[in-house]
Design a protein around this motif. Structure first.
Motif, PDB file in Angstrom:
ATOM      1  N   ALA A   6      13.445 -21.667   9.136  1.00  9.61           N
ATOM      2  CA  ALA A   6      12.705 -21.033   8.330  1.00  9.61           C
ATOM      3  C   ALA A   6      13.577 -19.812   7.496  1.00  9.61           C
ATOM      4  O   ALA A   6      13.590 -19.937   6.154  1.00  9.61           O
ATOM      5  CB  ALA A   6      11.439 -20.166   8.764  1.00  9.61           C
ATOM      6  N   ALA A   7      14.649 -19.596   7.990  1.00  9.76           N
ATOM      7  CA  ALA A   7      15.474 -18.517   7.473  1.00  9.76           C
ATOM      8  C   ALA A   7      16.336 -19.220   6.276  1.00  9.76           C
ATOM      9  O   ALA A   7      16.629 -18.659   5.108  1.00  9.76           O
ATOM     10  CB  ALA A   7      16.754 -18.086   8.412  1.00  9.76           C
ATOM     11  N   SER A   8      16.430 -20.711   6.141  1.00  9.66           N
ATOM     12  CA  SER A   8      17.059 -21.331   5.114  1.00  9.66           C
ATOM     13  C   SER A   8      16.347 -21.017   4.009  1.00  9.66           C
ATOM     14  O   SER A   8      16.902 -21.456   2.660  1.00  9.66           O
ATOM     15  CB  SER A   8      17.390 -22.782   5.466  1.00  9.66           C
ATOM     16  OG  SER A   8      16.100 -23.401   5.297  1.00  9.66           O
ATOM     17  N   LEU A   9      14.920 -20.705   3.935  1.00 13.68           N
ATOM     18  CA  LEU A   9      14.335 -20.535   2.514  1.00 13.68           C
ATOM     19  C   LEU A   9      14.598 -19.183   1.931  1.00 13.68           C
ATOM     20  O   LEU A   9      14.097 -19.113   0.716  1.00 13.68           O
ATOM     21  CB  LEU A   9      12.561 -20.607   2.666  1.00 13.68           C
ATOM     22  CG  LEU A   9      12.031 -22.048   3.518  1.00 13.68           C
ATOM     23  CD1 LEU A   9      10.619 -21.816   3.726  1.00 13.68           C
ATOM     24  CD2 LEU A   9      12.362 -23.140   2.346  1.00 13.68           C
ATOM     25  N   ILE A  10      15.180 -18.167   2.710  1.00 13.86           N
ATOM     26  CA  ILE A  10      15.266 -17.001   2.119  1.00 13.86           C
ATOM     27  C   ILE A  10      15.955 -16.755   0.851  1.00 13.86           C
ATOM     28  O   ILE A  10      15.739 -16.127   0.014  1.00 13.86           O
ATOM     29  CB  ILE A  10      15.797 -15.887   3.142  1.00 13.86           C
ATOM     30  CG1 ILE A  10      14.711 -15.681   4.493  1.00 13.86           C
ATOM     31  CG2 ILE A  10      16.143 -14.701   2.578  1.00 13.86           C
ATOM     32  CD1 ILE A  10      15.288 -15.014   5.554  1.00 13.86           C
ATOM     33  N   PRO A  11      17.353 -17.417   0.588  1.00 14.77           N
ATOM     34  CA  PRO A  11      18.132 -17.047  -0.422  1.00 14.77           C
ATOM     35  C   PRO A  11      17.526 -17.999  -1.605  1.00 14.77           C
ATOM     36  O   PRO A  11      17.372 -17.119  -2.659  1.00 14.77           O
ATOM     37  CB  PRO A  11      19.475 -18.328  -0.061  1.00 14.77           C
ATOM     38  CG  PRO A  11      19.490 -18.280   1.437  1.00 14.77           C
ATOM     39  CD  PRO A  11      17.943 -18.240   1.830  1.00 14.77           C
ATOM     40  N   PRO A  12      16.880 -19.007  -1.727  1.00  8.14           N
ATOM     41  CA  PRO A  12      16.064 -19.547  -3.000  1.00  8.14           C
ATOM     42  C   PRO A  12      14.980 -18.624  -3.146  1.00  8.14           C
ATOM     43  O   PRO A  12      14.595 -18.471  -4.528  1.00  8.14           O
ATOM     44  CB  PRO A  12      15.916 -20.853  -2.857  1.00  8.14           C
ATOM     45  CG  PRO A  12      15.935 -21.245  -1.314  1.00  8.14           C
ATOM     46  CD  PRO A  12      16.980 -20.249  -0.847  1.00  8.14           C
ATOM     47  N   ALA A 380      24.114 -25.900   2.574  1.00  4.42           N
ATOM     48  CA  ALA A 380      25.065 -25.575   3.580  1.00  4.42           C
ATOM     49  C   ALA A 380      23.685 -24.990   4.687  1.00  4.42           C
ATOM     50  O   ALA A 380      24.090 -25.380   6.073  1.00  4.42           O
ATOM     51  CB  ALA A 380      25.806 -24.174   3.170  1.00  4.42           C
ATOM     52  N   LEU A 381      22.734 -24.543   4.450  1.00  2.54           N
ATOM     53  CA  LEU A 381      21.744 -24.008   5.065  1.00  2.54           C
ATOM     54  C   LEU A 381      20.839 -24.899   5.745  1.00  2.54           C
ATOM     55  O   LEU A 381      20.083 -24.829   6.542  1.00  2.54           O
ATOM     56  CB  LEU A 381      20.993 -22.718   4.796  1.00  2.54           C
ATOM     57  CG  LEU A 381      21.751 -21.635   4.386  1.00  2.54           C
ATOM     58  CD1 LEU A 381      21.059 -20.291   4.133  1.00  2.54           C
ATOM     59  CD2 LEU A 381      22.719 -21.293   5.578  1.00  2.54           C
ATOM     60  N   GLY A 382      20.661 -26.315   5.017  1.00  2.00           N
ATOM     61  CA  GLY A 382      19.999 -27.365   5.242  1.00  2.00           C
ATOM     62  C   GLY A 382      18.319 -27.078   4.762  1.00  2.00           C
ATOM     63  O   GLY A 382      17.255 -27.569   5.435  1.00  2.00           O
ATOM     64  N   VAL A 387      12.232 -28.474   4.936  1.00  4.49           N
ATOM     65  CA  VAL A 387      11.164 -28.475   4.264  1.00  4.49           C
ATOM     66  C   VAL A 387      10.639 -29.892   4.668  1.00  4.49           C
ATOM     67  O   VAL A 387       9.340 -29.939   5.009  1.00  4.49           O
ATOM     68  CB  VAL A 387      11.351 -28.356   2.608  1.00  4.49           C
ATOM     69  CG1 VAL A 387       9.724 -28.756   1.971  1.00  4.49           C
ATOM     70  CG2 VAL A 387      11.469 -26.694   2.544  1.00  4.49           C
ATOM     71  N   ALA A 388      11.578 -31.015   4.399  1.00  4.43           N
ATOM     72  CA  ALA A 388      11.234 -32.247   4.558  1.00  4.43           C
ATOM     73  C   ALA A 388      10.606 -32.495   6.021  1.00  4.43           C
ATOM     74  O   ALA A 388       9.778 -33.323   6.358  1.00  4.43           O
ATOM     75  CB  ALA A 388      12.350 -33.376   4.051  1.00  4.43           C
ATOM     76  N   GLY A 389      11.442 -32.023   6.881  1.00  6.30           N
ATOM     77  CA  GLY A 389      10.939 -32.081   8.448  1.00  6.30           C
ATOM     78  C   GLY A 389       9.856 -31.494   8.870  1.00  6.30           C
ATOM     79  O   GLY A 389       8.958 -32.163   9.459  1.00  6.30           O
ATOM     80  N   VAL A 390       9.365 -30.215   8.192  1.00  7.17           N
ATOM     81  CA  VAL A 390       8.010 -29.596   8.452  1.00  7.17           C
ATOM     82  C   VAL A 390       7.038 -30.741   8.228  1.00  7.17           C
ATOM     83  O   VAL A 390       6.061 -30.941   8.795  1.00  7.17           O
ATOM     84  CB  VAL A 390       7.872 -28.338   7.681  1.00  7.17           C
ATOM     85  CG1 VAL A 390       6.838 -28.021   7.904  1.00  7.17           C
ATOM     86  CG2 VAL A 390       9.026 -27.503   8.489  1.00  7.17           C
ATOM     87  N   ALA A 391       7.161 -31.525   7.140  1.00  8.10           N
ATOM     88  CA  ALA A 391       5.936 -32.055   6.443  1.00  8.10           C
ATOM     89  C   ALA A 391       6.007 -33.436   7.141  1.00  8.10           C
ATOM     90  O   ALA A 391       5.039 -34.176   6.737  1.00  8.10           O
ATOM     91  CB  ALA A 391       5.985 -32.081   5.077  1.00  8.10           C
TER      92      ALA A 391
END
Length: 566
Positions: A6-12, A380-382, A387-391
Motif C-alpha cells: 500500500a505504500a506504493s500508493l503514497i507518491p501519486p 519502480a514501486l509496483g 492495485v490490480a492484485g488487490v482486486a
C-alpha cells in the motif's frame, strides 16, 4: 522486485492531493516523486528495522538521488523526448501564427459566424470529433484555434479546456488513431497471456468492445449536452458566471499554462490574413497524417496492390509521436515562408519567434516531465501491480465489468497514464475473463466487454488526474490553469463515470444490450445536467445558464465596461 504494498500508493496520491489543495502543480509533483524516493530508499522495513530504514534513506540523499534519477529517466525515454520536442515546436508554431496575425484573422472570421456561446461550443465539440487521429494533435489544434474566439464570447478557459479534453482521448479511443493501434496490440497480448491462440481477429474484438467503452461514448454525449443546453453546475458554473459577468476568462489568481499575448506581445502583421492561420494548421495536419502513414510502412505500390490493407497497415503500425514531430516542424517552416512571402518578418525575426515559442511551452514541459517522473516512481514501486492484485480475487462476472472500470479509473487517476493503465490491466483481466467463463463464445464476449471497460476506466481516470499528460496539454493549449481545469472537469467526468458504472452493473445483472443502455445513459445525462444545474444554481441564487446571448450584446457589455473604466 521489492514489494512495497500500500505504500506504493503514497507518491501519486500525495502529488494529486497536494496539487488539488495547493494549486501548485510543479511543487506537488516534485514532492510526490521525492516521497517515492524516500519510500524506495528505506524499503518496506520501517517497523521491522527502523535503523536500517533511516540509514537507507540517508544513503540515498534523503530520497533526492532516486527522485532525480526518475525525472531524468522519464525525459530520456525516446517517446517522451519526442513529445517534449513536439510540444516545444508546437509552441513555436503557435507563436508563428500569432506573429503572422493568423489568430486575429481567425478570431474576426469566426466571430462573424459564431455569434453565441452555444455556436462556439458546438464548433469546438465538432472540431474535437473531426480531429480523431491523435489526442495530442487534437488538443493542440482545437485549443489554439478556438481560444481567441471563446475569449471574445466570454467562455471561461475552464470551459474551453473541458470541451477540448473531453473530445480528445474519448474520440481517439473510438476511431482509427494512435490509441487504437496501441489497443489492438494489448488485445493480442491479453489473449497470449490467457494461452488462447484460436481467437477472433483482434480488430473484431476491438469493434465488439466499443459499446462497452461507455465512459468515452457518454463523455462525448455530455459535451454536446453541456454546450447545447448552456447549463453548468459545480465549479464550472462559478467559472462561467465569473467569465461572463467580469470578462475574466481565467480566475484572478490563476496561473495559465500558456499566455501567448503576455509572452509575445502584439502581432507583427497589420493586416491579418486567414492563410496565416489555416496555412500552418493545414500543414500540421497533412504532414502529421502523411508522416504517420510513412512511419507505418505505407507505400504507393502496396496501396495500388491492396488499398484497404495498405492503409490499415500504415495506420496501425504508425509511429504517431514522430509523425507529430514532423508535422509541428513543418508548421514552423510554413511560418517562415509566409512571413517572407507577405513581408511580415524576415529570417532573423522568424528565428526569434521560434525561440520565443519554446518559452510559452516551458511550464507545460516542466509539468509533463514531472508527471512522467511520477510514472517512473509507480513503475519502480509496483503501484499498478499492487492495485490490480488487490482486486484480482473478485471474479463475480456480474460486477466484473463495473469493477474493472473502477480499478482502471483509480490506476489512471493515481498514475497519470491511461496507456500505462491499459498496458498493466489488459494482460491481467483478459485471462481472468476467459477463465471464469470457461472459454468459448462466452469467453470471447466477456473479453470484449473487459477491453471496453479497461479503455473506458483509463480515460475516466485520465480526465480526473492533474498528472495526466493529456490533461496537462489540454490546459496548455487552451491557456487555462491546470488545477482549475481539473477541478471544474471533475464534476462532469464524475457524473459520466457514475452513469457508466451503473449501466455496466445493469448489463451484468440483467443482460440488457449496451446498444439499448447507451441511449438510456444519454437520456439520464440530460436529466442529470438539468437537475444538477437547477439545484446548484437555486442553492447559490444564480442562473444555471451563465449566458447564451448574441455577440452584439457581448460587444455592448464590453463597450459599457470600457466606458466605465474611462
Amino acid at each position: 522486485m521489492v514489494e512495497f504494498g500500500a505504500a506504493s500508493l503514497i507518491p501519486p496520491v500525495l502529488a494529486i492531493a497536494l496539487a488539488i489543495v495547493t494549486r501548485k502543480a510543479v511543487l506537488s509533483l516534485f514532492l510526490g516523486i521525492w516521497s517515492g524516493g524516500v519510500i524506495q530508499a528505506g524499503g518496506p522495513t520501517l517497523l521491522g528495522d527502523p535503523v536500517g530504514w533511516v540509514s537507507g534513506v540517508v544513503a540515498a540523499g534523503f530520497g533526492f538521488f532516486p527522485a532525480f534519477d526518475w525525472i531524468i529517466a522519464a525525459i530520456a525515454g525516446e517517446f517522451h523526448a519526442t513529445i517534449i520536442v513536439f510540444t516545444l515546436l508546437l509552441g513555436s508554431g503557435v507563436a508563428m501564427v500569432w506573429n503572422l496575425g493568423g489568430s486575429y484573422a481567425i478570431r474576426d472570421w469566426a466571430l462573424k459566424r459564431l455569434t453565441t456561446q452555444r455556436k462556439a461550443g458546438v464548433s469546438i465539440a465538432v472540431l474535437g470529433v473531426i480531429l480523431f487521429f491523435d489526442d495530442y494533435a487534437n488538443t493542440a489544434i482545437v485549443g489554439s484555434s478556438m481560444k481567441d474566439v471563446s475569449d471574445r464570447l466570454r467562455i471561461s478557459r475552464e470551459k474551453l479546456s473541458y470541451l477540448v479534453d473531453s473530445t480528445a482521448a474519448p474520440v481517439a479511443t473510438l476511431g482509427i488513431s494512435s490509441w487504437v493501434a496501441f489497443q489492438l496490440s494489448l488485445i493480442s497480448d491479453g489473449y497470449e497471456a490467457a494461452g488462447v491462440s484460436d481467437h477472433p481477429p483482434v480488430f473484431e474484438v476491438f469493434v465488439n468492445s466499443i459499446p462497452f467503452n461507455m465512459y468515452a461514448i457518454l463523455a462525448i454525449v455530455m459535451v454536446f449536452v453541456i454546450v447545447l443546453s448552456g447549463r453548468d453546475y459545480g465549479e464550472m458554473l462559478t467559472a462561467e458566471h465569473r467569465s461572463w459577468s467580469t470578462g475574466k476568462v481565467n480566475r484572478e489568481e490563476a496561473r495559465p499554462m500558456q499566455d501567448v499575448a503576455a509572452e509575445l506581445g502584439d502581432p507583427s502583421a497589420a493586416n491579418p490574413r486567414l492563410i496565416n492561420f489555416f496555412g500552418p494548421v493545414a500543414v500540421l495536419i497533412v504532414v502529421t497524417l502523411i508522416g504517420a502513414l510513412w512511419t507505418g510502412g505505407f507505400t504507393l505500390g502496396g496501396f495500388l496492390a491492396d488499398p484497404t490493407g495498405a492503409l490499415w497497415d500504415g495506420v496501425t503500425n504508425a509511429a504517431y509521436d514522430k509523425a507529430l514531430l514532423y508535422g509541428s516542424f513543418a508548421m514552423v517552416v510554413t511560418g517562415f515562408v509566409l512571413g517572407k512571402v507577405y513581408g511580415i518578418f524576415g529570417l532573423g525575426e522568424a528565428t526569434d519567434t521560434t525561440i520565443d515559442g519554446f518559452g510559452i511551452m516551458l511550464t507545460a514541459v516542466s509539468i509533463l516531465s514531472l508527471a512522467w517522473g511520477i510514472g517512473e516512481v509507480v513503475s519502480a514501486l509496483g503501484t499498478g501491480e499492487y492495485v490490480a492484485g488487490v482486486a484480482e480475487g473478485v471474479v463475480n462476472p456480474a460486477i466484473l465489468p463495473a469493477l474493472v472500470l473502477v480499478i482502471a479509473a483509480f490506476m489512471a487517476f493515481s498514475t497519470g497514464t491511461s496507456w500505462g493503465t491499459m498496458g498493466i490491466l489488459t494482460p491481467i483481466v483478459i485471462p481472468v475473463a476467459w477463465s471464469i467463463t470457461g472459454g468459448g463464445a462466452a469467453g470471447h464476449t466477456l473479453v470484449a466487454v473487459m477491453v471496453g471497460t479497461i479503455f473506458s476506466g483509463s480515460i475516466f481516470g485520465d480526465h480526473t488526474s492533474p498528472i495526466s499528460d493529456t490533461t496537462v496539454l489540454s490546459a496548455t493549449f487552451t491557456g487555462a490553469d491546470l488545477i482549475d481545469h481539473v477541478r471544474t472537469q471533475l464534476y462532469y467526468a464524475g457524473t459520466v463515470g457514475i452513469v457508466a458504472i451503473v449501466l455496466l452493473l445493469v448489463w451484468g445483472y440483467v443482460g440488457i444490450s449496451p446498444l439499448v443502455l447507451l441511449p438510456i445513459g444519454a437520456v439520464v445525462l440530460v436529466g442529470l445536467v438539468y437537475g444538477l444545474s437547477e439545484f446548484d444554481a437555486r442553492r447559490r441564487g444564480i442562473s444555471p445558464i451563465a449566458a447564451n446571448t448574441p455577440r452584439e450584446d457581448v460587444e455592448e457589455m464590453d463597450a459599457d465596461a470600457d466606458a466605465g473604466a474611462e
